[in-house]
Design a protein around this motif. Structure first.
Motif, mmCIF file in Angstrom:
data_model
loop_
_atom_site.group_PDB
_atom_site.id
_atom_site.type_symbol
_atom_site.label_atom_id
_atom_site.label_comp_id
_atom_site.label_asym_id
_atom_site.label_seq_id
_atom_site.Cartn_x
_atom_site.Cartn_y
_atom_site.Cartn_z
ATOM 1 N N GLN A 83 -7.112 0.870 -0.758
ATOM 2 C CA GLN A 83 -7.486 -0.337 -0.014
ATOM 3 C C GLN A 83 -8.756 -0.071 0.799
ATOM 4 N N ASP A 110 -5.672 -1.464 -5.007
ATOM 5 C CA ASP A 110 -5.075 -2.037 -3.806
ATOM 6 C C ASP A 110 -6.049 -3.022 -3.184
ATOM 7 N N GLU A 111 -5.765 -4.308 -3.374
ATOM 8 C CA GLU A 111 -6.578 -5.387 -2.826
ATOM 9 C C GLU A 111 -8.058 -5.207 -3.150
ATOM 10 N N SER A 168 0.844 -1.203 0.000
ATOM 11 C CA SER A 168 0.000 0.000 0.000
ATOM 12 C C SER A 168 0.869 1.239 0.000
HETATM 13 MG MG MG Z 1 -2.055 -2.540 2.219
#
Ligand code: MG
Ligand code: ATP
Ligand code: ATP
Ligand code: MG
Lengths: 371, 327, 343, 494
Positions: D84, D161-162, D42
């Motif tokens: 995220q 991000d994810e 991140s």
């Molecule tokens: Mg992260």
């Protein structure tokens, strides 16, 4: 090399420059100080009320004044009563005058404490008289401070004055005269604590009253009246306490009954200086030859700048007859609001009887005492 | 006193409070709480009067008060945005300090007669049957309050700037990642809000409670304004409505006093504030109830609709200090 | 270690300089010589025994309220309702003195009215607590509302049921008999001072070394988590508010029996609000409270000199107090950043 | 658009989040960033997106060096990021969210942009109502909106991000197809994840990070074994050959807790007739998309929320309508997944935590608590001192602290995604710790979005699908596929 001046002190309840009660005291003191050519020195503390000076008590302030060398202290508000008595006991070597109090009559006062007041009842009668003459709607409002003997007395006087003008001069039906009193709760506005005089006055004018007689120390009545006049409404107001408070009013101001504390102060200062002090309860009558005499008359009445000739003359001979006692407004039969007798028919009230007015008079609206 | 006069006086006596409440609405919608209203109003009232007294120029006076308000607000904004101070803390201190400062600096001007805003009926509109006397027989300050209400509503919901303003209060970090300079906006809107609070002060000392004195007469209004903003759920129209409601309560107090002399006037004096609080409680309960109401409004009884109307949700990031070094 | 001390002193120095600077500018703005003003404030508060006594008359109520506020602040509650709690305490004290003074010995009356004052104040605190917990009204506004109500109540009593015969005036109820005044020694409110000290010590102990104190702190930080460990945010909020109200009530008791000897509309003398500043300036810790209260009391008492001699308004003291707190929280925050940076 | 990173460093005090990271991102390709928790993924992405200023290092776009440190600049350069934790405005509508950040006129032209939004959605196969409020959308839909918005801004490089955490399988598919399409259109896409399957499915190219450094770069086709090796080194072997951790409880005992047709609606989430029996020593895993009701169900089970209907009994005692105090007295304990917000006192030190939880006496006895504190730190290997404030602990250590606050005599543990934000190693440790202390002694009900975790530790799995229990089976009698389908709302038998 002159000896150091004699210091007298004032405890003012409001700001020294409030254009009202407090300023009247302040200016009287200042005048005496100036005329004495350095023989007298005045010191003062203003805003002496718990709202403005939280946590400060009158005795504490008296300590301060005595530290500053005050020999004679004037406490200029009714609600300093207890404090000043306490202080007088603490400082037997200092002299005290409590304005508008009656401890002496009550016999509660120590030797070094006297009472002083001017016979404003006459001033209020004149105010009422003017109101009675000019009102178009026959609805006169009295903007009252808190309720006590003094304020009831003054409201009553104003009512009697108005009724006289209405019935004896204009020869109108007494039933058509409406005179109502609204008490705000203190001598001046304290937001959230007292009723707001601005709002109250607006309310009066909005509900058909066209003359407001102010019994409070500040000038809301005049200010609001002016605003209404600017909107083209026919309204008038009568301020109180302070000689110059009519000036800001312009043509809405019918006149002002005011105090002139110079003679009273002079009397007690001399008493101390000449060591002729004795305790007294002094209720000074006007100096009838010239009620606006700066040195002689404790109370006066200044007619508004734009009041017309006819009314002026009417007032003049009203005053004339008052002084010659041809008119006795506090003369029986008079009844209290609850119908009980205040003065029997023909009875002329004694000073003491007038002083302790227990209720408003019959014919007036508004509470005689807080429920 | 007949209804037109009553309504007219409600409208006019609400005007200065409108300035304060809507100003604060801007500030709080941007995510900042400016608690210092009560002090600010007094200080700017004093400044306004002093300027007017010396220059006899009302425009200048109002401007000065506005700037005073903005200046005080800037302390709150800068303190919280750039130094991470608690907004409530600063706000509260300022409330007391500004009050005393006003009394201290304004002392010399106590109870002097000064210039006032002139009455100004709007020529044609004022002759409309009922509307006229109620809405258009006042003065510029009152008319300005109308303008402000409409402007705020349009600005909040119809312009991009308004959208950004709401975004800042809703989620500053996200706003930042959308390329919005959050701190700048929050600063700006706090100042802007403060400016209007300042104007409210001026309209007291130059119109509704003309002159300066201790007490001036505007004491306590600031706190009420803050409560009204909550009461109005941070929505310009509802806030304005709440303000008029409060002004109405105040007036009714005085009317009742004259018609019920047996009830001491003090009761009426303090009544409006507790009533506002009561309303807050009702709103709270209502918002709990409405959480369970089914979403389709057509299935709702009028009461339920009222409750839903009263339901409020504050800006998510209200009063929180976003203080990352990244910003 | 040494460095930290240095920075501490440094911090306070900055704060002091700022305060003096700002105030001086103000004074010059009001055409008054700063130095004489400060001297006057000092002389006006400490120069004589009588003046010192008066300082303590202000110190006592400030202490009592501040102690109460420590509880609420440790729960991160803004108990602005403290003013009203003082008023209710005063009402309680007055009522009990009025009603029982004929029947009991003065000292018994005093003790009893102390108790009643505490209870009424506590109830009022509990009230604004309840407004928050089950009314959903932020304690700031609930408190303010109750302040107004309390003010109205006092006025109604003074103008209504408890008014002096024939009179209804702001000057308050009929003064109590001297036997019911809280005894002074050379005008020093010794009993009041004793009371304040006891309450202060109790507060300090409760906050620093009992589980209740820790509960307050924890729930102040995270009420949600508290529930997981069986701590009730609601209950503790109410407890904190109630305790605060109680202390405020004692303050009201002192105002009635020790200062005014009667009930007046402005009985609370704004000490509630002022002590909010005291506690903030104390950084919400208990140990600086007595000193700061003393400092503020000095300002309050000394400021009477200002109108008397310099002809300027005594609200200056309030301004100074405010500036102190502002500058302090500012400087404190600054130094926090320094620490954050140099790691 | 081709991006090259050279020696990117980011330090948080002592923590080296990124340490001399260099690699290249090719145009029209999907580039995967893989790494355990706290590896620095991140952080790196935030730097690339201009959200976080880097400590040092260079970034080149198409060969020439660029220097920027705000998201705006990054966007102007054509770099946009899907964070995220969603960076949007719950209180505003979809349209308003879409508008924010776009270059529009001072006045809002609602119609024009509604059209634009719907068009873009159609292109990518998303379905969003412009006037809906964002707080009523699922995380998946929020992501979709965010992507649409970034595209509207005309980004060339899209960082995610994810994205696959906490969204339904269908939504995941929709998302992935959309991503593939975008890559074809010539955008370069950066995909951060610790889910191997995502990476292997999508990426043409993968960079693996491990505590702040690049530990490997791979091209498609990708070899799972290799990637795992590169991410964790030896750690992984342990999971793979550690079977189910908890011993089976002996059968035919009476249930410890019985929950009978609970109903409750809490804003959007509504539970309908959920029933569950928990036997002593039983480990129950709850699967389901987020906001399917399991969060609410767990809190009801813990007594934190009261159900509108239904009963909860423990050992026959009826606890319905009781507050969570009584639940605690009956040894029912709950650990929420967002630790600092709901579980711990951020500013209290470890010592104070233990004082608060383990001492009931009026006076605080610091000495004994201090001993206890050291003991616990020892036992749970917490990286911290008695006077460290909870907020300064790392995610994993916060979890350890929470576990250490559970009393030994607990009968029922309710754990909401206990391994969230933990890397595989510490996750494994957590389960082993629980087994050591509570195996057979207490029952555990936990929720987790990772199926493999559930299959690893649970005896029984129940699946929530919008507020209902759709599936409730012994692990031994079910298959990941069945459960996966149930999560998506599909069940074979009528
Ligand atoms: Mg992260
Ligand atoms: N607010 C903070 N104050 C001080 N240090 C912090 C803070 N946040 C993070 N850290 C430090 O950063 C390090 C890692 O924090 P983080 O929570 O990201 O751990 P992580 O990489 O996620 O590991 P884990 O897998 O345990 O969550 C910790 O050692 C911690 O000390
Ligand atoms: N604001 C911060 N303060 C202190 N340390 C931080 C901060 N943000 C990140 N870190 C540290 O940087 C390191 C990398 O964090 P990062 O969030 O990039 O990990 P990650 O790879 O994204 O892990 P995850 O898969 O859990 O998201 C961690 O050790 C973390 O502690
Ligand atoms: Mg982590």
């Amino acid at each position: 090399a002159q000896e150091k001046p004699f210091t007298f002190a004032l405890l003012l309840v409001g700001p020294y420059n409030d254009h009202g009660w407090s300023q009247a005291h302040y200016e009287a003191g200042k005048a005496l100080e100036q005329e004495s050519h350095g023989k007298l020195k005045m010191i003062y503390i203003d805003k002496v009320n718990p709202a403005d000076r939280p946590g400060i008590t009158v005795p504490q302030l008296v300590d301060e004044l005595v530290d500053q060398g005050a020999k004679l202290i004037f406490a200029t508000s009714d609600d300093m009563k207890d404090g000043i008595r306490e202080a007088a006991l603490q400082h037997p070597d200092v002299y005290f005058v409590h304005i508008s109090g009656d401890d002496v009559l009550q016999g509660k006062a120590p030797k070094n404490l006297s009472n002083l007041m001017g016979k404003m009842i006459y001033g209020k009668m004149m105010a009422g008289f003017m109101a009675g003459l000019v009102t178009k709607t026959g609805k006169i409002a009295y903007l009252g401070p808190l309720i006590n003997d003094e304020t009831r007395r003054l409201a009553n006087s104003a009512y009697l004055g108005a009724r006289y003008a209405w019935t004896k001069v204009l020869h109108k039906d007494p039933k058509k005269l409406k005179f109502s009193v609204n008490w705000i709760g203190f001598w001046f506005n304290i937001p959230g604590v007292t009723a707001d005089p601005t709002q109250v006055t607006k309310n009066f004018f909005n509900s058909g009253y066209d003359v407001v007689i102010s019994g409070i120390d500040t000038t809301e009545a005049i200010v609001v009246a002016k605003q209404f006049r600017n909107q083209g409404k026919q309204v008038w107001a009568i301020p109180y306490d302070y000689k110059k408070s009519c000036q800001e009013g312009g043509d809405v101001c019918l006149g002002v009954p005011y105090f002139n504390w110079k003679p009273g102060y002079k009397h007690f200062i001399n008493a101390v200086l000449n060591k002729t002090w004795q305790q007294e309860w002094l209720w000074m009558p006007p100096y009838w030859q010239d009620i606006n005499n700066k040195d002689r008359s404790p109370i006066g009445f200044i007619v508004g700048p734009t009041v017309n000739k006819k009314i002026k003359t009417a007032l003049a001979n009203f005053i004339e007859q008052l002084s010659s006692k041809q008119i006795q407004l506090f003369k029986g039969p008079l009844y209290y609001q609850d119908g009980s007798v205040f003065l029997r028919a023909g009875e002329i009230a004694s000073d003491k009887k007038i002083w302790y007015s227990k209720q408003l008079l019959k014919g007036m609206q508004g509470p005689s005492s807080a429920k | 006193m007949d209804t037109t006069i009553l309504l007219a006086s409600v409208i006019s006596s609400a005007a200065p409070i409108i300035f304060a409440t809507l100003g604060e609405t801007f500030t709080e919608r941007a995510g900042i709480v400016n608690l210092s209203l009560d002090g600010t109003i007094l200080l700017s009232a004093m400044v306004g009067f002093v300027v007017a007294y010396n220059t006899h120029n009302l425009i200048l006076a109002f401007l000065a008060s506005g700037l005073t308000g903005a200046a005080v607000a800037s302390i709150v904004a800068i303190g919280s945005l750039f130094y991470g101070l608690s907004q409530v803390a600063i706000g509260f201190v300022l409330t007391l300090t500004c009050r005393d400062l006003a009394y201290f600096l304004g002392n010399a001007y106590t109870r002097l007669p000064g210039p006032q805003v002139k009455h100004l009926a709007i020529p044609l509109l004022k002759d409309l049957p009922f509307i006229g006397p109620v809405f258009f027989n006042h003065n510029l300050v009152v008319y300005l309050s109308y303008v402000l209400i409409i402007f705020s509503w349009y600005y909040f919901y119809k312009t991009k700037a308004g959208l950004i303003l709401r975004a800042c209060g809703e989620n500053p970090v996200a706003a930042y990642s959308r390329g919005i300079n959050v701190k700048l906006h929050q600063l700006a809107y706090t100042l802007w809000g403060g400016f209007w609070v300042g104007l409210s002060g001026a309209s007291y000392s130059l119109l509704f409670k003309p002159g300066w004195g201790r007490p001036q007469g505007a004491e306590g209004i600031g706190w009420i304004a803050l409560a009204i903003v909550i009461f109005g759920g941070w929505d310009p129209l509802k806030v304005a409505l709440g303000t008029y409601f409060f002004a109405f309560l105040q007036l009714v107090g005085i009317l009742l006093q004259s018609s019920y002399p047996q009830i001491p006037s003090q009761v009426f004096q303090v009544a409006p504030f507790p009533l506002m609080i009561l309303m807050l409680v009702i709103m709270h309960i209502s918002s709990q109830k409405t959480a369970k109401l089914d979403p389709q409004p057509q299935h709702l009884s009028p009461i339920q609709r009222l409750l839903r109307f009263l339901k409020t949700t504050p800006p998510a990031a209200l009063g929180s200090n976003v203080h990352t070094k990244e910003f | 270690m040494l460095k930290s001390y240095y920075s501490l002193i440094n911090k306070w120095l900055i704060a002091l300089v700022c305060v003096v600077a700002v105030t001086s500018i103000l004074l010059l703005f009001a055409h008054t010589p700063p130095l004489t003003t400060y001297k006057l404030l000092l002389k006006g508060s400490l120069s004589s025994r009588a003046k010192l006594a008066r300082v303590f008359q202000v110190w006592v109520p400030l202490m009592l309220c501040s102690c109460g506020l420590l509880f609420t602040f440790s729960m991160k509650l803004w108990n602005i309702g403290i003013e009203g709690q003082v008023m209710l305490g005063a009402i309680g004290a007055t009522a009990s003195l009025m009603w029982i003074s004929p029947h009991f010995a003065p000292w018994m009356c005093l003790i009893l009215s102390l108790g009643i004052a505490f209870i009424l104040g506590a109830l009022w605190g509990f009230g604004s607590g309840l407004l928050k917990t089950s009314g959903g009204v932020n304690e700031i506004f609930g408190g303010l509302g109750l302040n107004f109500v309390a003010q109205g109540l006092i006025l109604w009593l003074i103008f209504g049921p408890w008014k002096r015969p024939g009179i209804a005036s702001m000057s308050g109820t009929k003064p109590f008999d001297v036997s019911l005044w809280l005894p002074h020694i050379h005008r020093f409110p010794v009993l009041g001072m004793l009371l304040a000290l006891i309450i202060f010590i109790l507060t300090a102990i409760l906050l620093s070394s009992t589980r209740q104190g820790l509960k307050f702190k924890a729930l102040g930080i995270n009420p949600k988590a508290g529930k997981l460990y069986g701590l009730s945010p609601t209950a503790n909020t109410l407890i904190a508010m109630t305790l605060a109200g109680g202390c405020a009530g004692l303050c009201g008791f002192f105002q009635v029996t020790g200062v005014y000897h009667r009930l007046i509309p402005a009985i609370s003398s704004n000490y509630g609000y002022l002590s909010l500043l005291v506690v903030m300036l104390a950084n919400y810790k208990w140990w600086p409270i007595p000193f700061i209260s003393f400092f503020f009391a000095c300002l309050n008492v000394g400021s009477i000199q200002l109108p008397l001699i310099l002809k300027i308004d005594s609200s200056l003291s309030g301004v100074i107090q405010g500036i102190c707190v502002l500058v302090f929280i500012w400087v404190k925050q600054l130094s926090v950043f320094e620490r954050a940076d140099d790691t | 658009m081709k991006i090259r990173l050279e020696n990117i460093c980011k330090y948080y005090g002592k923590v080296k989040a990124n340490d001399k990271i260099s690699f290249t991102i090719e145009p029209n390709s999907i580039h995967g960033i893989l790494g355990e928790n706290g590896a620095g993924k991140s952080t790196l992405m935030k730097i690339l997106a201009g959200f976080t200023p880097k400590t040092s290092g260079k970034i080149f776009i198409n060969g020439q060096m660029v220097n920027y440190n705000t998201p705006t600049k990054a966007l102007e350069l054509g770099i946009g990021m899907l964070y995220q934790d969603p960076q949007d405005f719950a209180g505003l509508t979809v349209l308003e969210n879409f508008l924010l950040g776009l270059k529009t006129s001072w006045k809002i032209k609602e119609y024009e942009y509604t059209v634009k939004l719907t068009n873009l959605c159609q292109q990518l196969g998303f379905k969003l109502q412009p006037e809906a409020y964002l707080k009523d959308l699922t995380v998946g839909e929020r992501q979709q909106l965010e992507i649409v918005r970034l595209l509207a801004l005309g980004v060339e490089v899209l960082i995610l991000d994810e994205p696959s955490t906490g969204i339904s399988t269908q939504q995941k598919q929709i998302l992935f197809t959309a991503l593939k399409r975008l890559a074809k259109q010539g955008k370069s896409i950066l995909l951060v994840s610790h889910k191997l399957e995502d990476i292997t499915e999508l990426c043409d190219q993968v960079t693996v990070l491990s505590n702040g450094q690049v530990t490997g770069e791979f091209m498609a086709p990708l070899d799972t074994e290799q990637l795992l090796e590169c991410m964790f080194g030896q750690k992984l072997k342990q999971i793979i050959n550690s079977g189910s951790i908890f011993p089976q409880p002996k059968n035919k005992s009476t249930p410890l807790v019985q929950v009978r047709d609970i109903c409750s609606d809490h804003g959007r989430i509504r539970l309908k007739n959920c029933s569950l029996s928990i036997y002593p020593g039983e480990i129950i895993g709850i699967a389901g998309l987020e906001n399917s009701g399991q969060e609410l169900f767990l809190r009801i089970l813990a007594g934190l929320v009261r159900p509108q209907k239904g009963t909860i009994t423990i050992n026959g005692k009826n606890l319905t309508e009781k507050n969570n105090r009584t639940f605690l007295q009956n040894h029912i304990h709950f650990i929420p997944t967002n630790r600092l917000e709901e579980g711990l006192f951020a500013d209290l030190t470890l010592l104070e935590h233990y004082l608060l939880v383990f001492q009931q006496s009026f006076w605080l006895k610091s000495k004994s608590a201090y001993k206890l504190c050291l003991q616990k730190i020892e036992d749970l290997k917490i990286k911290g001192l008695p006077n460290t404030p909870a907020k300064a602990l790392s995610g994993g250590n916060q979890q350890r602290l929470l576990l250490s606050l559970l009393p030994r005599q607990a009968k029922l543990l309710i754990l909401e995604h206990p391994t969230r934000g933990l890397d595989v190693e510490s996750a494994l440790w957590v389960w082993q710790y629980l087994q050591k202390c509570y195996g057979l002694k207490a029952s555990i009900v936990f929720s987790s979005p990772e199926l493999d975790e559930i299959f690893q530790v649970a005896h029984k799995v129940i699946v929530f699908y919008n507020g209902q229990i759709l599936l409730s089976k012994k692990i031994s009698d079910t298959t990941p596929e069945e459960v996966g389908n149930a999560i998506a709302g599909k069940v074979e038998h009528a």
